[in-house]
Design a protein around this motif. Structure first.
Motif, PDB file in Angstrom:
ATOM      1  N   GLY A 159       0.883  -1.222   0.058  1.00 48.70           N
ATOM      2  CA  GLY A 159      -0.006  -0.094   0.070  1.00 48.70           C
ATOM      3  C   GLY A 159       0.733   1.376   0.123  1.00 48.70           C
ATOM      4  N   TYR A 160       2.243   1.081   0.179  1.00 45.70           N
ATOM      5  CA  TYR A 160       3.054   2.159  -0.022  1.00 45.70           C
ATOM      6  C   TYR A 160       3.965   1.990  -1.146  1.00 45.70           C
ATOM      7  CZ  TYR A 160       1.370   3.587   4.532  1.00 45.70           C
ATOM      8  OH  TYR A 160       0.365   3.883   5.692  1.00 45.70           O
ATOM      9  N   GLN A 161       4.834   3.233  -1.616  1.00 45.18           N
ATOM     10  CA  GLN A 161       5.782   3.088  -2.571  1.00 45.18           C
ATOM     11  C   GLN A 161       6.866   4.092  -2.476  1.00 45.18           C
ATOM     12  OE1 GLN A 161       3.662   3.827  -6.241  1.00 45.18           O
ATOM     13  NE2 GLN A 161       3.340   6.142  -5.823  1.00 45.18           N
ATOM     14  N   GLY A 162       8.102   4.099  -2.912  1.00 41.08           N
ATOM     15  CA  GLY A 162       8.887   5.102  -2.664  1.00 41.08           C
ATOM     16  C   GLY A 162      10.241   4.475  -2.241  1.00 41.08           C
ATOM     17  N   ASN A 163      10.770   5.359  -1.342  1.00 40.63           N
ATOM     18  CA  ASN A 163      12.450   4.805  -0.990  1.00 40.63           C
ATOM     19  C   ASN A 163      12.330   4.324   0.638  1.00 40.63           C
ATOM     20  OD1 ASN A 163      15.164   4.591  -0.271  1.00 40.63           O
ATOM     21  ND2 ASN A 163      15.636   6.305  -1.415  1.00 40.63           N
ATOM     22  N   PRO A 164      12.392   3.058   0.789  1.00 40.14           N
ATOM     23  CA  PRO A 164      12.335   2.784   2.234  1.00 40.14           C
ATOM     24  C   PRO A 164      13.638   3.038   2.983  1.00 40.14           C
ATOM     25  CG  PRO A 164      12.933   0.891   0.844  1.00 40.14           C
ATOM     26  CD  PRO A 164      12.515   1.960  -0.164  1.00 40.14           C
ATOM     27  N   TYR A 165      14.669   3.321   2.267  1.00 41.96           N
ATOM     28  CA  TYR A 165      15.955   3.895   3.094  1.00 41.96           C
ATOM     29  C   TYR A 165      16.066   5.301   3.520  1.00 41.96           C
ATOM     30  CZ  TYR A 165      17.116  -0.427   0.669  1.00 41.96           C
ATOM     31  OH  TYR A 165      17.120  -1.965   0.191  1.00 41.96           O
ATOM     32  N   LEU A 166      14.961   6.070   3.180  1.00 40.08           N
ATOM     33  CA  LEU A 166      14.756   7.493   3.741  1.00 40.08           C
ATOM     34  C   LEU A 166      13.763   7.686   4.629  1.00 40.08           C
ATOM     35  CD1 LEU A 166      15.245   9.161   0.297  1.00 40.08           C
ATOM     36  CD2 LEU A 166      16.946   8.936   2.013  1.00 40.08           C
ATOM     37  N   GLU A 167      13.751   8.327   5.727  1.00 40.25           N
ATOM     38  CA  GLU A 167      12.624   8.673   6.686  1.00 40.25           C
ATOM     39  C   GLU A 167      11.583   9.443   5.780  1.00 40.25           C
ATOM     40  OE1 GLU A 167      13.045  10.320  10.457  1.00 40.25           O
ATOM     41  OE2 GLU A 167      15.022   9.501  10.825  1.00 40.25           O
ATOM     42  N   GLY A 168      10.394   8.866   5.766  1.00 35.69           N
ATOM     43  CA  GLY A 168       9.323   9.663   5.083  1.00 35.69           C
ATOM     44  C   GLY A 168       9.287   9.185   3.506  1.00 35.69           C
ATOM     45  N   GLY A 169      10.239   8.249   3.163  1.00 40.38           N
ATOM     46  CA  GLY A 169      10.351   7.920   1.828  1.00 40.38           C
ATOM     47  C   GLY A 169       9.395   7.001   1.090  1.00 40.38           C
ATOM     48  N   CYS A 170       8.550   6.324   2.124  1.00 44.36           N
ATOM     49  CA  CYS A 170       7.571   5.416   1.489  1.00 44.36           C
ATOM     50  C   CYS A 170       6.095   6.092   1.673  1.00 44.36           C
ATOM     51  CB  CYS A 170       7.335   4.143   2.386  1.00 44.36           C
ATOM     52  SG  CYS A 170       8.961   3.023   2.225  1.00 44.36           S
ATOM     53  N   GLU A 171       5.515   6.398   0.691  1.00 41.51           N
ATOM     54  CA  GLU A 171       4.343   7.242   0.678  1.00 41.51           C
ATOM     55  C   GLU A 171       3.122   6.334   0.523  1.00 41.51           C
ATOM     56  OE1 GLU A 171       5.231  10.320  -2.135  1.00 41.51           O
ATOM     57  OE2 GLU A 171       6.410  11.301  -0.720  1.00 41.51           O
ATOM     58  N   GLU A 172       1.745   6.569   0.940  1.00 47.75           N
ATOM     59  CA  GLU A 172       0.677   6.174   0.709  1.00 47.75           C
ATOM     60  C   GLU A 172       0.293   6.036  -0.755  1.00 47.75           C
ATOM     61  OE1 GLU A 172      -3.568   4.934   2.888  1.00 47.75           O
ATOM     62  OE2 GLU A 172      -2.410   6.760   3.421  1.00 47.75           O
ATOM     63  N   ILE A 173      -0.113   4.832  -1.362  1.00 48.67           N
ATOM     64  CA  ILE A 173      -0.550   4.925  -2.943  1.00 48.67           C
ATOM     65  C   ILE A 173      -1.859   5.213  -2.688  1.00 48.67           C
ATOM     66  CG2 ILE A 173      -1.188   3.457  -4.698  1.00 48.67           C
ATOM     67  CD1 ILE A 173       1.108   1.471  -3.941  1.00 48.67           C
ATOM     68  N   MET A 174      -2.335   6.203  -3.439  1.00 52.83           N
ATOM     69  CA  MET A 174      -3.647   6.888  -3.330  1.00 52.83           C
ATOM     70  C   MET A 174      -4.522   6.086  -4.550  1.00 52.83           C
ATOM     71  SD  MET A 174      -4.156   8.694  -1.062  1.00 52.83           S
ATOM     72  CE  MET A 174      -3.078   9.807   0.052  1.00 52.83           C
ATOM     73  N   SER A 175      -5.637   5.718  -4.247  1.00 58.99           N
ATOM     74  CA  SER A 175      -6.394   4.911  -5.329  1.00 58.99           C
ATOM     75  C   SER A 175      -7.427   6.042  -6.060  1.00 58.99           C
ATOM     76  CB  SER A 175      -7.013   3.803  -4.796  1.00 58.99           C
ATOM     77  OG  SER A 175      -7.865   3.963  -3.830  1.00 58.99           O
ATOM     78  N   ASP A 176      -7.652   6.061  -7.030  1.00 58.29           N
ATOM     79  CA  ASP A 176      -8.506   6.846  -7.732  1.00 58.29           C
ATOM     80  C   ASP A 176     -10.126   6.252  -7.366  1.00 58.29           C
ATOM     81  OD1 ASP A 176      -6.737   8.335  -8.997  1.00 58.29           O
ATOM     82  OD2 ASP A 176      -6.564   7.227 -10.763  1.00 58.29           O
TER      83      ASP A 176
END
Length: 176
Positions: A159-176
């Protein structure tokens, strides 16, 4: 510290030519793996396969970081010179497929794609979590052990995407 190695699941060691003995080893000679291919008649060679007649393949050992290829011929291509005057051996991505025309045309190939794997450090995720510098820092990340040697990797949670190696790097995937 990152650890980079050749993928054992996405690469293969291949050799082709009708007078070929080839092996792959690491620089310290801690292992050897390879194959033999011999044929004296082009009609025995089957395109698209790594049958052992005219071409062969073997798996890449887990955790290979460096390697050396040794290639030997048995009879100086005497019995196959007209259709297979050369021998080849290389590490290649699993998608590489053999064609008998490669016997004559492959001599000009200078690079082949391979797949690299990487991991953080050389400890398991359980060991690394206990130490300063653990790399999976985002609260929405998951850590797993490398399947291709020592170390661990991180992914954003479902349910998240982005960079897990950074704080705040994984952002929630928004569905339309």
């Amino acid at each position: 510290m990152k650890s980079i190695r050749f993928s054992d699941s996405h690469n293969k060691f291949v050799a082709f030519g009708c007078d070929t003995f080839a092996y792959l080893t690491d620089k310290k000679d801690t292992f050897w793996t390879g194959c033999v291919s011999y044929c004296n008649n082009m009609s025995l060679v089957t395109n698209g396969t790594w049958s052992g007649i005219g071409c062969c393949e073997t798996r890449v050992p887990k955790g290979v970081r460096d390697f050396r290829v040794e290639l030997t011929i048995f009879h100086n291509h005497t019995n196959c010179w007209k259709f297979s005057p050369y021998s080849y051996a290389l590490l290649a991505d699993s998608s590489f497929s053999f064609n008998a025309s490669d016997f004559l045309t492959f001599k000009n190939v200078t690079m082949m794609p391979v797949t690299l794997e990487w991991a953080v450090g050389n400890k398991t995720r359980e060991e690394a979590r206990e130490e300063k510098g653990f790399a999976c820092v985002d609260v929405h990340s998951e850590c797993y052990n490398s399947t291709d040697g020592p170390g661990y990797r991180c992914n954003c949670s479902r349910g998240y995407q982005g960079n897990p190696y950074l704080e705040g790097g994984c952002e929630e995937i928004m569905s339309d």
